[in-house]
Design a protein around this motif. Structure first.
Motif, short mmCIF file in Angstrom:
data_model
loop_
_atom_site.label_atom_id
_atom_site.label_comp_id
_atom_site.label_asym_id
_atom_site.label_seq_id
_atom_site.Cartn_x
_atom_site.Cartn_y
_atom_site.Cartn_z
N LYS A 245 -0.84 -1.50 -8.88
CA LYS A 245 -2.02 -0.78 -9.36
C LYS A 245 -3.27 -1.39 -8.72
CE LYS A 245 -0.09 0.72 -13.74
NZ LYS A 245 -0.14 0.64 -15.19
N PHE A 246 -3.73 -0.77 -7.66
CA PHE A 246 -4.96 -1.19 -6.99
C PHE A 246 -5.50 0.01 -6.21
CE2 PHE A 246 -1.82 -1.86 -3.75
CZ PHE A 246 -2.46 -1.63 -2.55
N LYS A 247 -6.71 -0.12 -5.71
CA LYS A 247 -7.35 0.98 -4.98
C LYS A 247 -6.81 1.02 -3.54
CE LYS A 247 -11.78 0.69 -5.40
NZ LYS A 247 -13.20 0.51 -5.71
N TRP A 248 -5.72 1.76 -3.36
CA TRP A 248 -5.05 1.79 -2.07
C TRP A 248 -5.89 2.46 -0.99
CZ3 TRP A 248 -4.14 6.52 0.06
CH2 TRP A 248 -4.11 7.62 -0.79
N LYS A 249 -6.84 3.29 -1.36
CA LYS A 249 -7.66 3.98 -0.36
C LYS A 249 -8.53 2.99 0.42
CE LYS A 249 -7.57 8.44 -2.56
NZ LYS A 249 -8.28 9.57 -3.11
N ASP A 250 -8.77 1.80 -0.16
CA ASP A 250 -9.51 0.77 0.57
C ASP A 250 -8.69 0.18 1.71
OD1 ASP A 250 -11.56 1.16 -1.22
OD2 ASP A 250 -11.12 -0.64 -2.42
N GLN A 251 -7.38 0.44 1.73
CA GLN A 251 -6.48 -0.12 2.74
C GLN A 251 -6.04 0.89 3.80
OE1 GLN A 251 -5.68 -3.37 3.08
NE2 GLN A 251 -7.17 -3.66 1.46
N THR B 158 2.39 1.79 -3.36
CA THR B 158 1.38 2.28 -4.29
C THR B 158 1.14 3.77 -4.09
OG1 THR B 158 0.34 0.11 -4.37
CG2 THR B 158 -0.99 1.98 -5.08
N THR C 291 0.83 -1.21 0.00
CA THR C 291 0.00 0.00 0.00
C THR C 291 0.87 1.26 0.00
OG1 THR C 291 -1.71 -1.20 1.21
CG2 THR C 291 -1.86 1.20 1.21
#
Length: 184
Positions: free
Chosen positions: A54-60, A42, A39
């Motif tokens: 490449k992923f939605k880091w705000k979910d973590q 990212t 995270t």
């Protein structure tokens, strides 16, 4: 205060861990510390160089708060909630550690012979760097860290986590009984 300063018994901490795991499972979250490095990379822009990041880091963000809480909690525990009582080690373990050069085995949470600035030599620095690289590689190779597999993975009955935890124990036994005596 005496109750807070001493280690808590298993019958208190075990149910607390189970409660936290039940809440995480209920909310569809998983616990683990090593995923926070992904995270942070990212957030730092590593997605420009690798699709892995490449992923939605705000979910973590919630998991980053766990890391921040562990850092703050660790500081508070060592600075204000430590009672300076030696760790209760098996006398045979103390004897074996003393034979390897650890003079005050159990007197501190981490051995001063490795982790103090006064004993920082090229050998100890090399051991810390190699150990860190091996832990990082093992964490990536196993798909998670000890806390993630042993707590989250086992509590959700995941077979890969059982295999990883068995590997952790075998690796720990090999390190303790075969490699550590060779190094020291």
């Amino acid at each position: 205060m005496e109750y807070i300063l001493n280690p808590w018994p298993w019958y208190i901490t075990g149910p607390l861990i189970a409660l936290v795991m039940a809440l995480l499972l209920y909310f569809g979250k998983t616990f683990g510390m090593s995923s926070n490095l992904k995270t942070l990379c990212t957030i730092g822009g590593a997605g420009k160089f690798s699709d892995f990041f490449k992923f939605k880091w705000k979910d973590q963000i919630w998991n980053l708060m766990v890391v921040l809480g562990a850092i703050i909690g660790g500081f508070i525990a060592t600075q204000y909630l430590s009672n300076d009582v030696a760790t209760d080690l098996n006398p045979e373990t103390i004897s074996e550690l003393q034979q390897m050069g650890f003079k005050n085995a159990g007197a501190t949470l981490v051995p001063n012979e490795i982790f103090s600035l006064e004993t920082l030599t090229s050998k100890s620095l090399l051991l810390l760097i190699i150990g860190g690289l091996l832990v990082g590689f093992g964490t990536r190779y196993a798909g998670g860290c000890t806390s993630g597999h042993a707590i989250t993975g086992l509590s959700s009955l995941q077979k890969p986590s059982l295999i990883a935890v068995i590997g952790f124990f075998i690796g720990g036994l090999i390190m303790t009984n075969l490699l550590l005596p060779l190094i020291f």
